[in-house]
Design an enzyme around this catalytic site. Structure first.
Site, PDB file in Angstrom:
ATOM      1  CG  ASP A 155     -39.340 -24.299  14.420  1.00 28.35           C
ATOM      2  OD1 ASP A 155     -39.618 -23.133  14.063  1.00 28.35           O
ATOM      3  OD2 ASP A 155     -38.635 -24.563  15.415  1.00 28.35           O
ATOM      4  CE1 TYR A 183     -46.312 -25.448  23.926  1.00 32.44           C
ATOM      5  CE2 TYR A 183     -45.762 -23.574  22.549  1.00 32.44           C
ATOM      6  CZ  TYR A 183     -45.710 -24.930  22.797  1.00 32.44           C
ATOM      7  OH  TYR A 183     -45.060 -25.763  21.933  1.00 32.44           O
ATOM      8  CG  ASP A 212     -43.442 -24.054  19.136  1.00 32.63           C
ATOM      9  OD1 ASP A 212     -42.618 -23.529  18.365  1.00 32.63           O
ATOM     10  OD2 ASP A 212     -43.196 -24.304  20.326  1.00 32.63           O
ATOM     11  CE  LYS A 250     -53.611 -37.646  17.327  1.00 36.47           C
ATOM     12  NZ  LYS A 250     -53.190 -38.482  16.184  1.00 36.47           N
ATOM     13  CG  ASP A 286     -51.199 -38.115  13.443  1.00 40.54           C
ATOM     14  OD1 ASP A 286     -52.086 -37.307  13.104  1.00 40.54           O
ATOM     15  OD2 ASP A 286     -51.460 -39.278  13.801  1.00 40.54           O
TER      16      ASP A 286
END
Ligand code: NAD
Length: 357
Positions: A251, A142, A247, A191, A223
């Site tokens: 959520d 980001y 992020d 990852k 994942d």
């Protein structure tokens, strides 16, 4: 303790939930012998209307001069026509930058009394859920290099994921320190089977873990973590991860608890000055109607007591008062179910203060 708090009520339901939260802090102060000095500052749409900017310098200075910051919510349809850089939500990004807040803490707690709100199967949710997602907040994709260029398939766009050792060290330490106040278990989510940035991230987490031999460390690919959160959320205590993975996972973790009005958050930096706020927005659809659930903001204040001021007993007292009121069957509209007592924002706040004793 005498603590000075910068209070940013913001817009919509922000002022209503903040009013109940400062009242709860006053009650905690008189019960445990602390003095909270509240100074209110403008942020978001309220600041745009009064000064033309979503984050006035006076607000930044006031926050920097305080021991910690409590924020309601910002935004609303009145300011939706403004360009991105002038919108109320810019205040949040600005505050994170100005206060150097690099760690975002999002606890996802399923209260047993609200288990019917959980979208997971009853046997998975049984016994409650209590996960803390620690997300790196100021680095990664980001904030990385980005742009457009010509590529093999025509114009292409790119965003860069880059993390430095120091950046990973500080967020890892935040996660391990928090785990010590909980069940002493950290799951590092990355990852590393694909991304070089994740391989460095994992190396650094492993190094930092040597400073915390009492905290158990596990690694999980992102994942798999997304799957495990809905398959068996009770395996997690603290999850630490990058800005982008965090992020998404924070959520997902929130949703398994079923209610946006219940979820607090904290953004921390290297000093004890943090920013504490509910994860919900300004809810313009119910603003000014005494319908907002103040619990997310009240629990954010509990996080402030724990993480900024090490006042664990006081934090637990607030959390237990919330549980007591839920167990007594009181509900705001967002968490209402058959057979429960519907109450407004003010009454919910009053009940929690009463439960504090
Ligand atoms: P929202 O979180 O404000 O509302 C989503 C839904 O949840 C609405 O139906 C609302 O009534 C309900 N809700 C939210 N909080 C509640 C509470 N405490 N009690 C009861 N019900 C609650 O999200 P939105 O509608 O997408 O956004 C509204 C405004 O808030 C927008 O301007 C958005 O940009 C802003 N926003 C701000 C923040 C923040 O300040 N951190 C976060 C998200 C959205």
């Amino acid at each position: 303790m005498k603590l000075s708090l910068a209070v940013l009520p913001g817009d919509g339901i922000g002022p209503e939930v903040i009013e109940q939260t400062t009242a709860v802090l006053e009650a905690i102060g008189s019960k445990y012998g602390h003095e909270f000095v509240f100074s209110e500052f403008l942020a978001g749409g309220a600041a745009i209307d009064a000064t033309g900017a979503p984050l006035p310098q006076k607000t930044i200075d006031g926050c920097q001069a305080s021991d910690s910051v409590l924020l309601g919510a910002v935004g609303g349809w009145q300011w939706d026509h403004l360009p991105g850089s002038e919108r109320p939500e810019r205040a949040l990004l600005g505050l994170r930058g100005e206060l150097e807040l690099y760690a975002n803490l999002r606890p996802a707690v399923l209260h047993e009394a609200l288990s019917q709100a959980c979208p997971l199967r009853a046997d998975i949710a049984a016994g409650g859920i209590d996960v803390m997602v620690v997300r790196e907040l100021t680095g990664g994709m980001y904030f990385g290099d980005r742009g457009r260029r010509q590529g093999k398939y025509g114009e292409e766009a790119y965003d860069t994921e880059a993390y430095g050792v120091g950046e990973v060290e500080r967020i890892a330490r935040t996660a391990f320190d928090i785990a010590r106040k909980r069940k002493s278990h950290v799951t590092n989510v990355d990852k590393a089977n694909v991304l070089e940035s994740s391989r460095l991230w994992r190396e650094v987490v492993l190094d930092v873990a040597k400073e915390y031999p009492d905290v158990e460390l596990a690694h999980m690919y992102v994942d798999n973590a997304a799957m495990q959160l809905v398959r068996d959320p009770q395996q997690f205590d603290v999850m630490v991860t990058t800005n982008m993975f965090g992020d998404i996972l924070s959520d997902e973790a929130s949703m398994i608890t079923g209610s946006i009005g219940m979820l607090p958050s904290a953004s921390l930096g290297k000093s004890r000055l943090g920013m504490y706020e509910p994860i919900h927005g300004s809810a313009p659809d119910i603003a000014g109607q005494d319908k907002a659930n103040p619990i997310a903001t009240i629990l954010s204040a509990a996080m402030m007591l724990r993480h900024s001021f090490d006042l664990e007993t006081e934090a637990v007292a607030i959390e237990q008062a919330v549980t007591t009121v839920l167990n007594q069957g009181y509900r705001t509209g967002d968490i209402m179910s058959a057979g429960m007592d519907l109450v407004g924002t003010k009454q919910m706040g009053a009940l929690i203060r009463e439960a504090l004793g």
